[in-house]
Design a protein around this motif. Structure first.
Motif, mmCIF file in Angstrom:
data_model
loop_
_atom_site.group_PDB
_atom_site.id
_atom_site.type_symbol
_atom_site.label_atom_id
_atom_site.label_comp_id
_atom_site.label_asym_id
_atom_site.label_seq_id
_atom_site.Cartn_x
_atom_site.Cartn_y
_atom_site.Cartn_z
ATOM 1 N N ASN A 84 -3.216 8.281 -15.866
ATOM 2 C CA ASN A 84 -2.682 7.053 -15.275
ATOM 3 C C ASN A 84 -1.156 7.111 -15.388
ATOM 4 O O ASN A 84 -0.607 8.055 -15.952
ATOM 5 N N ALA A 85 -0.505 6.076 -14.871
ATOM 6 C CA ALA A 85 0.960 6.067 -14.925
ATOM 7 C C ALA A 85 1.458 5.811 -16.342
ATOM 8 O O ALA A 85 2.451 6.395 -16.785
ATOM 9 N N THR A 86 0.760 4.932 -17.060
ATOM 10 C CA THR A 86 1.234 4.528 -18.383
ATOM 11 C C THR A 86 1.275 5.708 -19.355
ATOM 12 O O THR A 86 2.234 5.862 -20.116
ATOM 13 N N TYR A 111 7.723 -3.783 -16.446
ATOM 14 C CA TYR A 111 6.272 -3.926 -16.583
ATOM 15 C C TYR A 111 5.869 -4.033 -18.060
ATOM 16 O O TYR A 111 6.466 -3.395 -18.936
ATOM 17 N N THR A 159 11.756 -0.474 -13.893
ATOM 18 C CA THR A 159 10.663 -0.457 -12.924
ATOM 19 C C THR A 159 11.270 -0.588 -11.535
ATOM 20 O O THR A 159 12.055 -1.497 -11.276
ATOM 21 N N ILE A 161 9.608 -0.953 -8.457
ATOM 22 C CA ILE A 161 8.961 -2.086 -7.780
ATOM 23 C C ILE A 161 8.050 -2.748 -8.801
ATOM 24 O O ILE A 161 7.173 -2.085 -9.367
ATOM 25 N N PRO A 162 8.271 -4.030 -9.062
ATOM 26 C CA PRO A 162 7.444 -4.670 -10.085
ATOM 27 C C PRO A 162 6.032 -4.943 -9.588
ATOM 28 O O PRO A 162 5.779 -4.957 -8.376
ATOM 29 N N THR A 163 5.163 -5.214 -10.545
ATOM 30 C CA THR A 163 3.771 -5.490 -10.185
ATOM 31 C C THR A 163 3.640 -6.881 -9.553
ATOM 32 O O THR A 163 2.676 -7.155 -8.868
ATOM 33 N N ASP A 188 9.884 3.948 -13.596
ATOM 34 C CA ASP A 188 8.494 3.591 -13.328
ATOM 35 C C ASP A 188 8.352 3.412 -11.814
ATOM 36 O O ASP A 188 8.828 2.432 -11.243
ATOM 37 N N CYS A 190 5.421 3.399 -10.227
ATOM 38 C CA CYS A 190 3.986 3.192 -10.047
ATOM 39 C C CYS A 190 3.648 2.506 -8.725
ATOM 40 O O CYS A 190 2.742 2.925 -8.013
ATOM 41 N N GLN A 191 4.377 1.440 -8.396
ATOM 42 C CA GLN A 191 4.073 0.701 -7.165
ATOM 43 C C GLN A 191 4.789 1.292 -5.961
ATOM 44 O O GLN A 191 4.496 0.914 -4.829
ATOM 45 N N THR A 211 1.079 6.249 -10.464
ATOM 46 C CA THR A 211 -0.379 6.226 -10.562
ATOM 47 C C THR A 211 -1.002 6.692 -9.247
ATOM 48 O O THR A 211 -0.341 6.691 -8.213
ATOM 49 N N ARG A 213 -4.100 5.406 -7.974
ATOM 50 C CA ARG A 213 -5.066 4.509 -7.343
ATOM 51 C C ARG A 213 -4.461 3.419 -6.463
ATOM 52 O O ARG A 213 -5.181 2.725 -5.776
ATOM 53 N N LYS A 214 -3.155 3.230 -6.524
ATOM 54 C CA LYS A 214 -2.553 2.118 -5.778
ATOM 55 C C LYS A 214 -2.217 2.594 -4.359
ATOM 56 O O LYS A 214 -3.112 2.987 -3.629
HETATM 57 C C1 LIG Z 1 4.959 -1.511 -12.112
HETATM 58 C C2 LIG Z 1 3.794 -0.891 -12.793
HETATM 59 N N1 LIG Z 1 4.007 0.052 -13.721
HETATM 60 C C3 LIG Z 1 2.987 0.632 -14.371
HETATM 61 C C4 LIG Z 1 1.685 0.273 -14.119
HETATM 62 C C5 LIG Z 1 0.609 0.934 -14.905
HETATM 63 O O1 LIG Z 1 -0.093 1.862 -14.154
HETATM 64 P P1 LIG Z 1 -1.431 2.499 -14.750
HETATM 65 O O2 LIG Z 1 -2.404 1.366 -14.838
HETATM 66 O O3 LIG Z 1 -1.837 3.563 -13.800
HETATM 67 O O4 LIG Z 1 -1.105 3.022 -16.083
HETATM 68 C C6 LIG Z 1 1.407 -0.705 -13.158
HETATM 69 C C7 LIG Z 1 0.019 -1.111 -12.898
HETATM 70 O O5 LIG Z 1 -0.252 -2.144 -12.350
HETATM 71 C C8 LIG Z 1 2.493 -1.296 -12.472
HETATM 72 O O6 LIG Z 1 2.288 -2.233 -11.546
#
Ligand SMILES: Cc1ncc(COP(=O)(O)O)c(C=O)c1O
Length: 394
Positions: A84-86, A111, A159, A161-163, A188, A190-191, A211, A213-214
Motif C-alpha cells: 500500500n502507499a502507507t 494525511y 501530501t 492531493i489530500p484525501t 505523498d 497517493c491521490q 497506492t 487501488r485508487k
Molecule cells: C492522501 C493519502 N495518502 C495516503 C493514503 C494511504 O494509502 P494506503 O491506504 O494505500 O496506504 C491515502 C488513502 O486514502 C490518502 O488519501
C-alpha cells in the motif's frame, strides 16, 4: 492525441453494470484486464504452486517495476513495490536519519497516517513538526515555506492531493525549494497517481509513495515507493529481511543496491501482476487524457452542486483535482451515502480525523466525496446529483 474511447473503456469495466461508481478517491473500479491478470496468476499458483508460478512469470513480474518506473519517469532501480502507499511512505520516513531537534515541515492537508508517524518520531527522536500555513487559495504557501527554511530543517514531507477534497498542492514548487536548500523531500502522491501525470524529475522529490487501488485502478493491497538514486548508496531501512538485505556472512548482511531493499521476501505476486496491468492500461489510454476528463467531470459536479443553496462545497486551491467535497445542511453524511447506495450510486465521505489540521482550521464536518473517473459520463454526474436532491434536503 485522440480522445478516450469511452464506450470501449466502459465495456472493459465490469463494475459499470453494477453501480454508478463515483469514488475513485476511495477505491476505483478495476478494468477487466486487471481482474484477469490477478485471476490468471492465481490460477497458475493453483496449478503449479506459488514458487513455480513465480519462476515461470519472473519476466512478467520484473516488468511491473518497469511499468511503475516508466509511469513516473524513474528508473527501475528506484522502485520498490509495496502492499500500500502507507508502508512505502513509512519505509522512507523511518529510514531517514534526522538529528535531534530537527524540524519536519509539512502542510495543513497532511494525511493522518503520515502525521501520526511524525508524532511518533517526534516523541522518540526529539523532532519538531511544523505545519506550513496555506495561502489565500488554501494551497501550501510557497513563500512561507521558503522563508522558514534553515539549517535545522531535516525533511519536507507533504501530501500532493489530500484525501478530503479538490486541492492540488504545488508539489513541484516545493521540490524546487527542497532541492535548492538540500532538504530531503518526501511526497505523498497517493491521490495523484492515475489521476494526473507524475514526473519525479519535475517534482524533484527524493521519495514518493502511491497506492494502486485508487485512480490507478489496480487491485487493493498494492502500492509503490520511489527512492531517488542518490539515496540508494546510503539509506538504511528501519527494518530489513534477507530479501532486502541478504545474509552474506554470519555477522553481516548486505543491503541490496536498489530500492527493493525496502521490500520483504514474501509478497502477493498475483496482486503485483494486477498493479502492472493497471498501470499499463492507464498508460495506453494516456494520463493527460485521463487528467483532462477527470477534471471536466469534477467541474461539472461542482457546478451542479453549487446550484443548490443547501450544499456547501469545500474544495480548496486555484487548480482543483477530481475529488469533490461538500456537505449538505442538516443531513447526516452516512444517511446520504446509504440513500445513494440504495439507488446504486457509490459516493463516500471523509472524516475530519483523516486530515485533522485542515479540518480543524476550517471547522469541517465529515464531508461527502464524489470522485469521478474517466470511465464515468456526464450523464452519471447529472443522475448522481439528481439522486442526491431526491434525498429531500432541498
Ligand atoms: C492522501 C493519502 N495518502 C495516503 C493514503 C494511504 O494509502 P494506503 O491506504 O494505500 O496506504 C491515502 C488513502 O486514502 C490518502 O488519501
Amino acid at each position: 492525441m485522440s480522445a478516450i474511447d469511452i464506450e470501449k473503456v466502459r465495456s472493459e469495466t465490469p463494475g459499470i453494470q453494477v453501480s454508478t461508481h463515483l469514488l475513485a478517491s476511495g477505491s476505483a473500479l478495476m478494468p477487466q484486464c486487471v481482474v484477469n491478470a490477478v485471476i490468471e496468476y492465481t490460477q497458475l499458483e493453483a496449478q503449479f504452486g506459488g514458487y513455480e508460478a513465480q519462476a515461470q512469470q519472473a519476466d512478467k513480474l520484473e516488468r511491473v517495476y518497469s511499468s511503475v518506473a516508466r509511469h513516473i519517469g524513474a528508473n527501475t532501480r528506484e522502485i520498490a513495490v509495496m502492499e500500500n502507499a502507507t508502508v512505502g511512505w513509512c519505509h522512507a520516513f523511518y529510514a531517514l536519519p534526522l538529528k535531534r531537534g530537527a524540524r519536519i515541515l509539512t502542510c495543513e492537508a497532511e494525511y493522518a497516517a503520515n502525521y501520526v508517524a511524525f508524532l511518533q518520531r517526534a516523541k522518540r527522536d526529539d523532532l519538531r513538526i511544523e505545519v506550513i500555513p496555506s495561502d489565500e487559495t488554501g494551497a501550501l504557501d510557497i513563500t512561507a515555506l521558503e522563508n522558514t527554511i534553515d539549517d535545522d530543517v531535516g525533511l519536507i514531507a507533504i501530501t500532493w492531493i489530500p484525501t478530503n477534497g479538490g486541492l492540488v498542492n504545488p508539489a513541484a514548487e516545493v521540490g524546487k525549494i527542497a532541492q535548492a536548500h538540500g532538504v530531503p523531500y518526501l511526497l505523498d502522491a497517493c491521490q495523484a497517481a492515475g489521476q494526473m501525470r507524475i514526473d519525479v524529475a519535475e517534482l524533484q522529490c527524493d521519495f514518493l509513495s502511491a497506492t494502486g487501488r485508487k485512480f490507478l485502478r489496480g487491485p487493493r493491497g498494492t502500492g509503490f515507493l520511489y527512492v531517488k538514486e542518490k539515496w540508494l548508496a546510503s539509506l538504511e531501512p528501519a527494518m530489513i529481511d534477507h530479501f532486502g538485505a541478504p545474509w552474506v556472512a554470519r555477522d553481516r548482511y548486505e543491503l541490496r543496491d536498489d530500492a527493493r531493499r525496502f521490500e520483504t521476501w514474501e509478497n502477493s505476486c498475483a496482486l503485483r501482476a494486477g498493479l502492472g496491468a493497471a498501470i499499463d492500461y492507464a498508460d495506453q489510454i494516456g494520463i493527460d487524457l485521463i487528467a483532462e476528463r477527470i477534471s471536466m467531470l469534477a467541474e461539472q459536479t461542482r457546478s451542479l452542486l453549487a446550484e443548490d443553496p443547501q450544499i456547501t462545497l469545500h474544495d480548496l486551491g486555484s487548480t482543483k483535482c477530481g475529488i469533490v467535497s461538500f456537505s449538505i445542511n442538516d443531513t447526516d453524511p452516512e444517511a446520504v451515502i446509504q440513500h445513494m447506495a440504495a439507488e446504486r450510486f457509490v459516493i463516500g465521505a471523509s472524516q475530519p480525523s483523516s486530515t485533522r489540521i485542515d479540518a480543524e482550521r476550517r471547522s469541517l464536518p465529515t464531508v461527502l466525496r464524489i470522485a469521478p473517473h474517466y470511465y464515468n459520463t456526464e450523464y452519471d454526474i447529472t443522475q448522481a446529483v439528481a439522486r442526491l436532491r431526491s434525498y429531500g434536503f432541498a
